[in-house]
Design a protein around this motif. Structure first.
Motif, mmCIF file in Angstrom:
data_model
loop_
_atom_site.group_PDB
_atom_site.id
_atom_site.type_symbol
_atom_site.label_atom_id
_atom_site.label_comp_id
_atom_site.label_asym_id
_atom_site.label_seq_id
_atom_site.Cartn_x
_atom_site.Cartn_y
_atom_site.Cartn_z
ATOM 1 N N PHE A 194 0.836 -1.200 0.000
ATOM 2 C CA PHE A 194 0.000 0.000 0.000
ATOM 3 C C PHE A 194 0.871 1.250 0.000
ATOM 4 O O PHE A 194 2.065 1.198 0.293
ATOM 5 C CB PHE A 194 -0.927 0.025 1.211
ATOM 6 N N SER A 195 0.256 2.367 -0.322
ATOM 7 C CA SER A 195 0.938 3.655 -0.292
ATOM 8 C C SER A 195 0.195 4.585 0.660
ATOM 9 O O SER A 195 -0.933 4.308 1.081
ATOM 10 C CB SER A 195 0.995 4.277 -1.693
ATOM 11 N N LEU A 196 0.846 5.709 1.001
ATOM 12 C CA LEU A 196 0.178 6.723 1.808
ATOM 13 C C LEU A 196 -0.697 7.552 0.893
ATOM 14 O O LEU A 196 -0.217 8.377 0.119
ATOM 15 C CB LEU A 196 1.202 7.605 2.523
ATOM 16 N N ASN A 197 -1.987 7.315 0.937
ATOM 17 C CA ASN A 197 -2.938 8.054 0.109
ATOM 18 C C ASN A 197 -4.103 8.504 0.973
ATOM 19 O O ASN A 197 -4.097 8.319 2.191
ATOM 20 C CB ASN A 197 -3.411 7.192 -1.068
ATOM 21 N N ASN A 198 -5.083 9.110 0.345
ATOM 22 C CA ASN A 198 -6.210 9.649 1.108
ATOM 23 C C ASN A 198 -6.934 8.571 1.918
ATOM 24 O O ASN A 198 -7.322 8.785 3.066
ATOM 25 C CB ASN A 198 -7.200 10.337 0.165
ATOM 26 N N LEU A 199 -7.136 7.397 1.316
ATOM 27 C CA LEU A 199 -7.894 6.350 1.995
ATOM 28 C C LEU A 199 -7.095 5.731 3.136
ATOM 29 O O LEU A 199 -7.625 5.488 4.219
ATOM 30 C CB LEU A 199 -8.306 5.281 0.992
ATOM 31 N N SER A 200 -5.810 5.447 2.915
ATOM 32 C CA SER A 200 -5.013 4.841 3.973
ATOM 33 C C SER A 200 -4.800 5.819 5.128
ATOM 34 O O SER A 200 -4.857 5.432 6.305
ATOM 35 C CB SER A 200 -3.669 4.367 3.418
ATOM 36 N N LEU A 201 -4.567 7.100 4.810
ATOM 37 C CA LEU A 201 -4.413 8.087 5.877
ATOM 38 C C LEU A 201 -5.739 8.323 6.608
ATOM 39 O O LEU A 201 -5.749 8.564 7.827
ATOM 40 C CB LEU A 201 -3.893 9.398 5.298
ATOM 41 N N MET A 202 -6.854 8.258 5.876
ATOM 42 C CA MET A 202 -8.148 8.376 6.530
ATOM 43 C C MET A 202 -8.372 7.204 7.480
ATOM 44 O O MET A 202 -8.915 7.378 8.583
ATOM 45 C CB MET A 202 -9.264 8.439 5.489
ATOM 46 N N ALA A 203 -7.931 6.010 7.077
ATOM 47 C CA ALA A 203 -8.057 4.846 7.949
ATOM 48 C C ALA A 203 -7.233 5.037 9.227
ATOM 49 O O ALA A 203 -7.687 4.701 10.330
ATOM 50 C CB ALA A 203 -7.602 3.588 7.205
ATOM 51 N N LEU A 204 -6.039 5.611 9.094
ATOM 52 C CA LEU A 204 -5.216 5.852 10.275
ATOM 53 C C LEU A 204 -5.830 6.917 11.175
ATOM 54 O O LEU A 204 -5.731 6.839 12.402
ATOM 55 C CB LEU A 204 -3.809 6.265 9.846
ATOM 56 N N THR A 205 -6.457 7.931 10.549
ATOM 57 C CA THR A 205 -7.121 8.961 11.348
ATOM 58 C C THR A 205 -8.273 8.369 12.144
ATOM 59 O O THR A 205 -8.453 8.668 13.336
ATOM 60 C CB THR A 205 -7.635 10.085 10.431
ATOM 61 N N VAL A 206 -9.087 7.516 11.486
ATOM 62 C CA VAL A 206 -10.187 6.851 12.192
ATOM 63 C C VAL A 206 -9.640 5.909 13.258
ATOM 64 O O VAL A 206 -10.190 5.805 14.371
ATOM 65 C CB VAL A 206 -11.072 6.090 11.188
ATOM 66 N N ALA A 207 -8.524 5.243 12.929
ATOM 67 C CA ALA A 207 -7.953 4.274 13.870
ATOM 68 C C ALA A 207 -7.400 4.936 15.116
ATOM 69 O O ALA A 207 -7.242 4.270 16.149
ATOM 70 C CB ALA A 207 -6.848 3.474 13.178
ATOM 71 N N THR A 208 -7.086 6.237 15.054
ATOM 72 C CA THR A 208 -6.536 6.918 16.225
ATOM 73 C C THR A 208 -7.471 6.792 17.416
ATOM 74 O O THR A 208 -7.032 6.550 18.556
ATOM 75 C CB THR A 208 -6.283 8.402 15.902
ATOM 76 N N GLY A 209 -8.764 6.963 17.190
ATOM 77 C CA GLY A 209 -9.727 6.812 18.283
ATOM 78 C C GLY A 209 -9.807 5.390 18.787
ATOM 79 O O GLY A 209 -9.871 5.148 20.007
ATOM 80 N N PHE A 210 -9.793 4.409 17.861
ATOM 81 C CA PHE A 210 -9.838 3.009 18.274
ATOM 82 C C PHE A 210 -8.569 2.612 19.027
ATOM 83 O O PHE A 210 -8.612 1.858 20.008
ATOM 84 C CB PHE A 210 -10.016 2.104 17.049
ATOM 85 N N VAL A 211 -7.438 3.121 18.547
ATOM 86 C CA VAL A 211 -6.157 2.759 19.144
ATOM 87 C C VAL A 211 -6.084 3.227 20.591
ATOM 88 O O VAL A 211 -5.643 2.499 21.482
ATOM 89 C CB VAL A 211 -5.003 3.359 18.305
ATOM 90 N N VAL A 212 -6.516 4.443 20.836
ATOM 91 C CA VAL A 212 -6.393 4.985 22.185
ATOM 92 C C VAL A 212 -7.443 4.389 23.129
ATOM 93 O O VAL A 212 -7.252 4.394 24.353
ATOM 94 C CB VAL A 212 -6.496 6.528 22.151
ATOM 95 N N ASP A 213 -8.548 3.871 22.585
ATOM 96 C CA ASP A 213 -9.584 3.283 23.436
ATOM 97 C C ASP A 213 -9.022 2.132 24.252
ATOM 98 O O ASP A 213 -9.249 2.033 25.470
ATOM 99 C CB ASP A 213 -10.759 2.784 22.582
ATOM 100 N N ASP A 214 -8.295 1.240 23.587
ATOM 101 C CA ASP A 214 -7.727 0.085 24.291
ATOM 102 C C ASP A 214 -6.770 0.535 25.386
ATOM 103 O O ASP A 214 -6.802 0.018 26.520
ATOM 104 C CB ASP A 214 -7.001 -0.826 23.300
ATOM 105 N N ALA A 215 -5.918 1.498 25.057
ATOM 106 C CA ALA A 215 -4.949 1.964 26.050
ATOM 107 C C ALA A 215 -5.636 2.625 27.230
ATOM 108 O O ALA A 215 -5.239 2.425 28.388
ATOM 109 C CB ALA A 215 -3.964 2.925 25.383
ATOM 110 N N ILE A 216 -6.674 3.414 26.974
ATOM 111 C CA ILE A 216 -7.372 4.116 28.055
ATOM 112 C C ILE A 216 -8.049 3.123 28.996
ATOM 113 O O ILE A 216 -8.031 3.290 30.232
ATOM 114 C CB ILE A 216 -8.388 5.102 27.470
ATOM 115 N N VAL A 217 -8.665 2.081 28.429
ATOM 116 C CA VAL A 217 -9.333 1.087 29.278
ATOM 117 C C VAL A 217 -8.328 0.442 30.228
ATOM 118 O O VAL A 217 -8.583 0.277 31.439
ATOM 119 C CB VAL A 217 -10.022 0.030 28.397
ATOM 120 N N VAL A 218 -7.151 0.089 29.699
ATOM 121 C CA VAL A 218 -6.128 -0.559 30.527
ATOM 122 C C VAL A 218 -5.577 0.418 31.556
ATOM 123 O O VAL A 218 -5.443 0.089 32.750
ATOM 124 C CB VAL A 218 -5.002 -1.112 29.633
ATOM 125 N N ILE A 219 -5.251 1.641 31.119
ATOM 126 C CA ILE A 219 -4.665 2.624 32.035
ATOM 127 C C ILE A 219 -5.641 2.980 33.152
ATOM 128 O O ILE A 219 -5.266 3.064 34.334
ATOM 129 C CB ILE A 219 -4.253 3.883 31.256
#
Length: 510
Positions: free
Chosen positions: A102-127
């Motif tokens: 894959f390359s860094l494009n609008n869709l992949s970067l959008m997926a990472l932007t959406v994933a930011t909320g999901f990524v931090v959810d797991d960490a917050i629950v544990v912390i």
């Protein structure tokens, strides 16, 4: 032509596996001394701007997530943990993207932007769970072990549920599926990496970074913590009210579902939202019987009017291709900060200004990064008519075209059917030709030399080569009266007019 002057247009298309930004950068790097002279048009400015915006949104999302964690947990040490976990998870996603090609494009970067909320959810629950045990008197090391063991399955089920939402995108077919396949894989990968990091790196950092705390007491809460406490107490009050009025809440739920169904049905639908890429395509369609010289004049008039428009930066065009009566234009609009209109507004305004050219029409469409369709067209939307019987197709085509043109939602309705061109059928009167001693082959050669654009030679120069084409002067290709001025030599060496015999009867019937 470009800027109303003859020009050589070089259209470069990238390979399917090539990156468009890298390709354009390499091309421009090869032409540094000509960059100011070339009115180059490429697709990368809007793509670069989109990537910049998505990158900025990703950075802001990470910053906001860390800020919210800091305000809610009110601990600088606890905030360091998600500040490290989120970038680590995203960097791990980059590695997976690289392995998948894959390359860094609008869709992949959008997926990472959406994933930011999901990524931090797991960490917050544990912390949060670990900090709860620390506030209850456990040491950070013991609290980390107990806390992660308690919520480990919860974090696992949350991550699997998130991924399950995107499973249909993995198997979606068609053009939409090809686009969102990369989006879904990138997002799912980020969630999986976040799960692994939250169950390993997060508790380890909690054990070493967090300090032992005194027993939690609401009387010691001050400042923003007091505001959070009031919000929690307000939530408790509203929750009790909802539980006491279950029928009313259920009625509101059903009303909301019904409203969503209505909005889904009534909201406008389209394949992809229309973009303003800052570029337009222009298609000139003239009468089928038009000559090259007349077509060139009309093309020049259109381009001159476009060049004078305040929203247009430059115009490049050419005549010909598969049809003599067609022309194509590449129109670059000025940047958005230098024009007040969108691409569609420019088209609507130019449509009335350019509608007064007799014998020719100019159709403008905005260039889209995503465009589907198996054939070239002069409009953003295509409606294809197919028939087994050509006569049936010719009968129904004008009726369908008129019906579509009557719709107020449509403009510039046109058809690519062209069967009204002027032609002349030449039938030799062989008896008359035999009496006059005219050879049919000689007559054919004369017509071929005059109108066939026959290649007769090639001139070679050190830096180039030039094709020599035989034909009559342009002014003699406009009408059939040219045949009155053409003579064929008979076997007696005498010139005989092609169009008339001595008694006035036509030699050729048009």
């Amino acid at each position: 032509m470009t800027a109303g002057k003859p020009a050589i247009i070089l259209v470069i298309r990238r390979e399917a596996v090539a990156n468009i930004i890298a390709t354009v950068d390499r091309i421009r790097a090869e032409l540094p001394e000509l960059r100011k002279m070339l009115p180059a048009q490429d697709r990368t400015p809007t793509i670069r701007a989109s990537l910049t915006e998505v990158e900025r949104a990703l950075t802001i999302a990470i910053g906001l997530v860390i800020l919210v964690v800091f305000l809610c947990l009110r601990s600088g040490r606890a905030t360091i943990i998600p500040a490290i976990v989120v970038p680590v998870s995203l960097i791990g996603s980059f590695s997976a993207m690289y392995l998948c090609g894959f390359s860094l494009n609008n869709l992949s970067l959008m997926a990472l932007t959406v994933a930011t909320g999901f990524v931090v959810d797991d960490a917050i629950v544990v912390i949060e769970n670990i900090m709860r045990h620390i506030e209850n008197g456990l040491t950070p090391h013991k609290a980390a072990i107990i806390g992660v063991s308690e919520v480990g399955f919860t974090v696992l089920s949350m991550s699997i549920s998130f991924i399950a939402v995107f499973i249909p995108l993995f198997f979606m077919g068609g053009l939409v599926g090809r686009f969102f396949h990369e989006f879904a894989i990138t997002l799912a990968t980020a969630i999986l990496i976040s799960l692994f990091v939250s169950l390993t790196l997060t508790p380890m950092m909690c054990a070493y970074l967090l300090k032992e705390s005194k027993k939690f007491s609401t009387h010691k809460i001050r400042g923003f913590g007091r505001l959070l406490l009031k919000i929690q107490q307000s939530y408790s009050v509203t929750l009790n009210w909802v539980l006491a009025h279950q029928r009313n809440v259920l009625l509101v739920l059903l009303t909301t579902i019904g409203l969503n169904i209505y909005l889904y049905i009534s909201i406008p639908k389209t394949f992809f939202p229309e973009q303003d890429t800052g570029r337009l395509l222009g298609y000139v369609r003239a009468d089928q019987s038009i000559s090259f010289q007349a077509m060139k004049t009309k093309m020049t008039r259109f381009m001159t009017q476009l060049d004078m428009d305040p929203s247009i930066d430059n115009v490049t065009g050419f005549i010909g291709g598969s049809r003599m009566n067609s022309g194509f234009m590449f129109i670059a609009l000025k940047p958005l900060n230098k024009r007040k209109e969108t691409a569609n507004q420019v088209i609507v305004r130019l449509r009335t200004q350019l509608a007064n050219e007799p014998g020719a029409n100019l159709f403008l469409i905005p260039v889209q990064d995503i465009r589907a369709g198996g054939r070239q067209a002069t409009a953003s939307y295509q409606f294809t008519l197919l028939a087994d019987d050509l006569d049936e197709l010719r009968y129904w085509e004008p009726q369908v075209r008129k019906a579509l043109a009557a719709l107020p939602q449509l403009a510039d309705v046109n058809s690519d059917k062209e069967d009204k061109g002027t032609e002349m059928a030449i039938n030799y009167d062989r008896d008359k030709m035999a009496q006059l001693g005219i050879n049919v082959k000689e007559a054919n050669n004369l017509l071929n030399d005059a109108f066939g654009q026959r290649l007769i030679s090639t001139i070679y120069q050190p830096m180039n080569q030039y094709k020599v084409v035989m034909e009559v002067a342009p002014e003699y290709t406009q009408d059939t009266s040219t045949l009155d001025k053409m003579f064929v030599i008979n076997k007696h060496g005498k010139p005989i007019p092609l169009s008339f015999l001595p008694n006035g009867n036509p030699l050729m019937r048009h």
